[in-house]
Motif scaffolding. Structure first.
Motif, short mmCIF file in Angstrom:
data_model
loop_
_atom_site.label_atom_id
_atom_site.label_comp_id
_atom_site.label_asym_id
_atom_site.label_seq_id
_atom_site.Cartn_x
_atom_site.Cartn_y
_atom_site.Cartn_z
N GLU A 1 0.84 -1.28 0.03
CA GLU A 1 0.03 0.03 0.01
C GLU A 1 0.94 1.25 -0.08
N TYR A 2 1.84 1.23 0.78
CA TYR A 2 2.80 2.55 0.91
C TYR A 2 3.50 2.88 -0.48
N LEU A 3 3.93 1.75 -1.15
CA LEU A 3 4.53 1.98 -2.41
C LEU A 3 3.44 1.62 -3.71
N SER A 4 2.10 2.03 -3.37
CA SER A 4 1.36 1.65 -4.48
C SER A 4 1.39 2.67 -5.62
N ASP A 5 1.79 3.90 -5.26
CA ASP A 5 2.14 5.01 -6.33
C ASP A 5 3.69 4.92 -6.65
N PHE A 6 4.24 3.75 -6.96
CA PHE A 6 5.77 3.57 -7.20
C PHE A 6 6.42 4.37 -8.06
N ALA A 7 5.69 5.12 -9.09
CA ALA A 7 6.37 5.85 -9.93
C ALA A 7 6.57 7.35 -9.33
N ASN A 8 5.90 7.85 -8.53
CA ASN A 8 6.21 8.87 -7.86
C ASN A 8 7.01 8.92 -6.12
N SER A 9 7.36 7.43 -5.80
CA SER A 9 7.90 7.60 -4.60
C SER A 9 9.18 7.97 -4.66
N SER A 10 9.43 8.32 -3.40
CA SER A 10 11.01 9.09 -3.24
C SER A 10 11.69 7.91 -3.18
N LYS A 11 13.41 8.16 -3.30
CA LYS A 11 14.34 7.10 -2.94
C LYS A 11 14.12 7.06 -1.46
N TYR A 12 13.91 8.10 -0.54
CA TYR A 12 13.94 7.48 0.84
C TYR A 12 12.78 6.55 1.25
N LYS A 13 11.50 6.60 0.54
CA LYS A 13 10.68 5.79 0.62
C LYS A 13 10.96 4.37 0.27
N ILE A 14 11.54 4.41 -0.97
CA ILE A 14 12.06 3.00 -1.53
C ILE A 14 13.11 2.30 -0.46
N ASP B 1 11.98 3.47 -15.78
CA ASP B 1 12.02 4.65 -15.27
C ASP B 1 13.03 4.91 -14.27
N HIS B 2 13.33 5.98 -13.70
CA HIS B 2 14.43 6.18 -12.69
C HIS B 2 14.08 5.29 -11.37
N ASN B 3 12.82 5.29 -11.01
CA ASN B 3 12.76 4.40 -9.72
C ASN B 3 12.84 2.62 -10.04
N THR B 4 12.58 2.56 -11.28
CA THR B 4 12.73 0.91 -11.46
C THR B 4 14.30 0.62 -11.72
N ARG B 5 15.12 1.50 -12.09
CA ARG B 5 16.43 1.36 -12.05
C ARG B 5 16.94 1.42 -10.89
N TYR B 6 16.58 2.18 -9.94
CA TYR B 6 17.01 2.35 -8.70
C TYR B 6 16.91 1.17 -7.68
N LEU B 7 15.55 0.47 -8.19
CA LEU B 7 15.34 -0.65 -6.97
C LEU B 7 15.95 -1.72 -7.64
N LEU B 8 16.12 -1.99 -8.99
CA LEU B 8 16.91 -3.10 -9.25
C LEU B 8 18.43 -3.21 -8.74
N LYS B 9 19.00 -1.88 -8.71
CA LYS B 9 20.19 -1.72 -8.38
C LYS B 9 20.52 -2.15 -7.00
N ASN B 10 19.51 -1.89 -5.97
CA ASN B 10 19.39 -1.97 -4.56
C ASN B 10 18.83 -3.24 -3.88
N VAL B 11 18.22 -4.17 -4.55
CA VAL B 11 17.74 -5.39 -4.14
C VAL B 11 18.55 -6.63 -4.74
N ASP B 12 18.51 -7.49 -3.78
CA ASP B 12 19.28 -8.83 -3.92
C ASP B 12 18.49 -9.64 -4.83
N LEU B 13 18.56 -9.62 -6.24
CA LEU B 13 17.80 -10.38 -7.22
C LEU B 13 18.17 -11.98 -7.22
#
Length: 438
Positions: free
Chosen positions: A61-74, A105-117
């Motif tokens: 629910e917190y990241l439901s608007d993932f596109a507009n979520s800040s890096k702090y939230k992620i 988009d920027h948030n997708t790249r950021y998440l992919l860089k920072n999680v353990d796939l």
């Protein structure tokens, strides 16, 4: 700040989304505008006592608007979700499908860089496959996407090299020294034989483990030590020969005691060759006081992690983490507790302090005095449907929420001790560690 800390103490699996939202948003605000990360760490640790399903529901629910979520939230969500990476990947796939497979988009790249796939692949291979299927259908690949690909490829290459060289990430973790119950603790074994066996046992690697074993044995018997002064002298000689560090006074001062251990603990407190009052307390609070039910859920039944700081200059610039791996299939042997560097790139094996784990128990209402329950010889926690408690060595957790469990009975579950310390619902307990050497 005091209000915020007291507010966090009330967060649990019964808390509503707005309750959790307030805690997370306030901690992000303090990090963003006042550069205080301690409060986010407190939130992350406290969310460990929220059930896995409730935690996942909050993140979605917190990241439901993932596109507009800040890096702090992620970043906060990555920390809160701990090892359950699949929750974030599910959010990401929904986001990509919603916006269409044009580009990243920027948030997708950021998440992919920072999680353990790799963890996602291990936990949910079908979801991992679906993610890459969506990524493979991208219509436009730009420079940033190529840089992301290089970063992921570098990570995979580093892991492959580490595996060949035997220096995997897990090699910079220590297993918490919690060893199986030893038969010579039984009250039928002579006390002098117990002391001799403890001194030569391979798992007796420091003064804490020796004292814990002797205390464990005394607690199960009714005999007194014939020459207490001589025993302490012998232990002091063993300490000197093996170059062990001394005991933290706060540890000894609060050790659990009963009629059959009181004399030994009292004498130990005054033995300056073994215990020193002249050093700063070496205790680290891994998480603060919770009910027995919450302790059982957070430590035994969930994959969890808790960030800690070691209060000595040698370790001041590093963050450490304590992890617990939940039991699988009702098998106690799948439980583990480890600690290590939060970031494996920060340092090496020699940068890890030696920690000694224990549980502190306190009266739930207003008491400032606590009891220290060492975990050295407690082995694996066990519980089965015939009992109304969890058993961790000589410690009984009366956890009514989880009393009807079908479990494989591990070796510790087969041990019937003469005496137990009961942690009942009017008490609160927390996990702590003492620095053995620094």
């Amino acid at each position: 700040e005091e209000y915020f800390v007291s507010y966090l103490d009330k967060l649990d699996s019964e808390s509503s989304y707005p309750d959790m939202l307030f805690a997370v948003e306030e901690s992000i605000h303090l990090l963003k505008y006042r550069n205080k990360r301690d409060f986010l760490n407190l939130v992350v640790n406290r969310m460990g006592f929220v059930s896995v399903l409730k935690r996942a529901s909050f993140i979605k629910e917190y990241l439901s608007d993932f596109a507009n979520s800040s890096k702090y939230k992620i970043d906060a969500c990555i920390a809160i979700i701990r090892s359950d990476i699949h929750v974030l990947i599910e959010i990401l796939i929904l986001h990509l499908e919603k916006q269409g497979t044009i580009s990243l988009d920027h948030n997708t790249r950021y998440l992919l860089k920072n999680v353990d796939l790799a963890s996602c692949h291990d936990q949910t291979p079908d979801l991992h496959t679906k993610l890459y299927s969506v990524l493979a259908n991208l219509q436009c690949v730009c420079k940033e996407d190529f840089q992301l690909l290089l970063a992921i490829a570098k990570q995979v290459t580093s892991r492959s090299h580490a595996k060949r060289e035997g220096i995997l990430h897990s090699s910079i973790f220590f297993s918490a020294s919690v060893f199986p119950y030893l038969k010579f603790f039984d009250h039928s074994v002579k006390l002098e034989d117990v002391i001799k066996n403890l001194a030569v046992n391979k798992d007796t690697k420091n003064l804490y483990s020796l004292i814990d074993g002797l205390l464990y044995r005394l607690y199960q018997g009714n005999e007194s030590i014939p020459n207490l002064k001589q025993l302490l002298q012998n232990i002091a000689l063993e300490k000197r020969e093996r170059e062990w560090s001394g005991l933290d006074f706060d540890y000894v001062d609060n050790l659990y005691s009963a009629e059959n251990t009181l004399g030994f603990v009292t004498a130990l407190k005054t033995c300056n060759r073994l215990v020193s009052k002249n050093v700063t307390s070496a205790k680290i609070i891994i998480f603060d006081y919770v009910s027995p039910d919450d302790f059982v859920e957070a430590v035994f039944l969930q994959n969890n992690s808790f960030t800690i700081e070691v209060p000595y200059p040698k370790y001041a610039d590093r963050q450490y983490i304590v992890t617990t791996t939940a039991m699988k299939g009702g098998d106690p042997d799948t439980f583990s507790m480890k600690y290590g560097l939060l970031d494996s790139d920060q340092g090496f094996l020699q940068d890890l302090p030696k920690l000694h784990f224990a549980i502190e128990v306190v009266e739930a209402e207003g008491s400032s005095s606590s009891r220290v329950l060492p975990l050295t010889w407690c082995g694996k926690p066990t519980c089965d449907k015939t009992k109304t408690y969890w058993n961790w060595g000589y410690i009984k957790f009366h956890s009514w929420k989880f009393k009807k469990l079908d479990m494989i009975c591990g070796c510790e579950g087969l041990v019937e001790l003469k005496n137990y310390v009961s942690v009942i619902d009017r008490l609160k307990c927390r996990l702590v560690a003492f620095v053995i050497s620094f």
